[in-house]
Scaffold this active site. Structure first.
Site, PDB file in Angstrom:
ATOM      1  N   THR A 235       0.989  -1.123  -0.079  1.00  0.00           N
ATOM      2  CA  THR A 235       0.159  -0.074  -0.192  1.00  0.00           C
ATOM      3  C   THR A 235       1.093   1.144  -0.024  1.00  0.00           C
ATOM      4  OG1 THR A 235      -1.924  -1.102   0.816  1.00  0.00           O
ATOM      5  CG2 THR A 235      -1.602   1.338   1.511  1.00  0.00           C
ATOM      6  N   GLY A 286      -1.065  -3.206   5.915  1.00  0.00           N
ATOM      7  CA  GLY A 286      -1.118  -4.519   6.539  1.00  0.00           C
ATOM      8  C   GLY A 286      -2.382  -4.998   6.238  1.00  0.00           C
TER       9      GLY A 286
HETATM   10  N1  ASP Z   1      -4.294  -2.571   4.027  1.00  0.00           N
HETATM   11  C1  ASP Z   1      -4.264  -2.979   2.719  1.00  0.00           C
HETATM   12  C2  ASP Z   1      -5.399  -3.796   2.531  1.00  0.00           C
HETATM   13  O1  ASP Z   1      -5.714  -4.644   3.426  1.00  0.00           O
HETATM   14  C3  ASP Z   1      -3.233  -3.698   2.283  1.00  0.00           C
HETATM   15  C4  ASP Z   1      -1.765  -3.293   2.565  1.00  0.00           C
HETATM   16  O2  ASP Z   1      -1.686  -2.278   3.288  1.00  0.00           O
HETATM   17  O3  ASP Z   1      -0.935  -3.812   2.196  1.00  0.00           O
HETATM   18  O4  ASP Z   1      -6.219  -3.489   1.591  1.00  0.00           O
END
Ligand code: ASP
Length: 366
Positions: A235, A286
């Site tokens: 992200t 995350g």
């Molecule tokens: N938080 C994002 C999601 O769950 C993914 C990420 O941050 O890597 O879509």
């Protein structure tokens, strides 16, 4: 207008011009200082934070932190790859710094940095987004301005080149906060926003991750699919304190590899993956389900506001005591210019800088 009023107006204008000139000179003198925290946490608590982004010594205070996701390369990755990620973070940091030194608003800087990373195929946002279970891309993004609490978000868009740009339009041009799917894309049409085929977001590396995910998932149940630790995340996000003392946060993502059923993560959920108020700005990365469950971004702001914790205490509490190991991490900045970037995964692409001379670009614990 009477002569007295005119004289007063002239005095006001002259005073304003003098103050602006003085602060520009002071800012030019202190900007770009070396030093670098390296740890990813620039505390600097008490070193002259004042009201309205102007330090007691008269210098103008700004701070920025950037993340490129908590799913990182392994430490053993080829040096060239590591170098490329570091260069991308350096570039984004340099752009943010230049914009802040020019006096741009926090919300504009956060949006510009996230847009830049959306266009960078190395990160899981915009081009380079993770593949869904069906082999497409569904993108989420949100943006928030702290001092006004204005915010906008989009979820599950498939043809909008810059989801963060569309989230900004939701904030600026509608009375809503979150638009999803086909409705968000109709809004994009009405706003004349750039559209691209879904395949525009494809990259060979993400396709390979998707192929690998499919091989691993063959025969697994749907519950197992969502909890498999090998599903890598990513992200991008940016939190900013500008020279006026205003805070903003922006986050954009392709979500988790193999997501299905219109799954939406925390990134477009204000209070979960993104939040900003007059005290702090937060962007998370995350396993979105965990960040939604604990309302992490808003919880951080509440701890600062109600429990009187520093931004670093609040951030570390959430990452190390509330979330589970490997859930991810966050970046946060407060109105005093302190930066916190804790994570509980193997690494987190991150960078930060402030007018106090803090400067770091890191991937793992270094
Ligand atoms: N938080 C994002 C999601 O769950 C993914 C990420 O941050 O890597 O879509």
């Amino acid at each position: 207008m009477s002569a007295t009023t005119l004289t007063k107006a002239a005095w006001c204008l002259a005073t304003f011009l003098l103050v602006t000139l003085a602060s520009t000179l002071v800012m030019g003198g202190c900007a770009g200082g070396g030093g670098g925290a390296g740890t990813g946490v620039g505390s600097g608590a008490g070193s002259g934070s004042g009201v309205g982004g102007v330090r007691r010594d008269g210098a103008t205070l700004w701070a920025v932190a950037i993340h490129g996701g908590a799913g990182t390369l392994d430490r053993g990755a080829p040096a060239e790859q590591i170098k490329a990620y570091r260069a991308a973070l350096e570039g984004a940091l340099a752009e943010a710094t230049a914009r802040l030194e020019r006096g741009e608003a926090a919300v504009d800087v956060a949006q510009a940095v996230v847009m830049r990373l959306e266009d960078d195929a190395k990160f899981n946002a915009g081009v380079g987004a993770a593949f869904t279970a069906d082999g497409g891309h569904e993108l989420d993004a949100s943006i928030m301005e702290g001092h006004t609490l204005r915010c906008g978000a989009v979820a599950g868009v498939t043809t909008v080149r810059s989801p963060i740009g569309l989230a900004r339009l939701v904030m600026d041009r509608t009375r809503h906060v979150l638009l999803a799917g086909a409705g968000a894309e109709r809004f994009a049409d009405e706003m004349g926003v750039a559209r691209v085929p879904n395949a525009h977001f494809d990259t060979p590396r993400r396709r390979e991750m998707w192929e690998q995910w499919k091989r691993e998932q063959a025969g697994a149940t749907s519950a197992a699919i969502m909890s498999t630790p090998d599903v890598r995340f990513g992200t991008v996000g940016c939190v900013v304190l500008d020279v006026r003392g205003h805070l903003a946060s922006a986050t954009s993502t392709g979500g988790l590899t193999g997501k299905r059923w219109g799954r939406v993560g925390d990134s477009p959920v204000i209070g979960a993956g993104t939040y900003a108020d007059a005290r702090v700005a937060v962007s998370c990365t995350g396993t979105g389900e965990e960040f939604i469950r604990h309302g992490v971004a808003r919880a951080l702001a509440s701890r600062v506001e109600l429990a009187g914790e520093s931004v670093d205490e609040a951030a570390r509490h959430l990452v190390f005591k509330v979330l589970k190991p490997d859930d991810g991490g966050l970046i946060a900045v407060d109105a005093g210019g302190s930066i916190s970037t804790p994570y509980n995964s193997e690494g987190m692409y991150r960078a930060g800088a402030s007018s106090r001379g803090v400067r770091f670009v890191s991937i793992w614990q270094e």
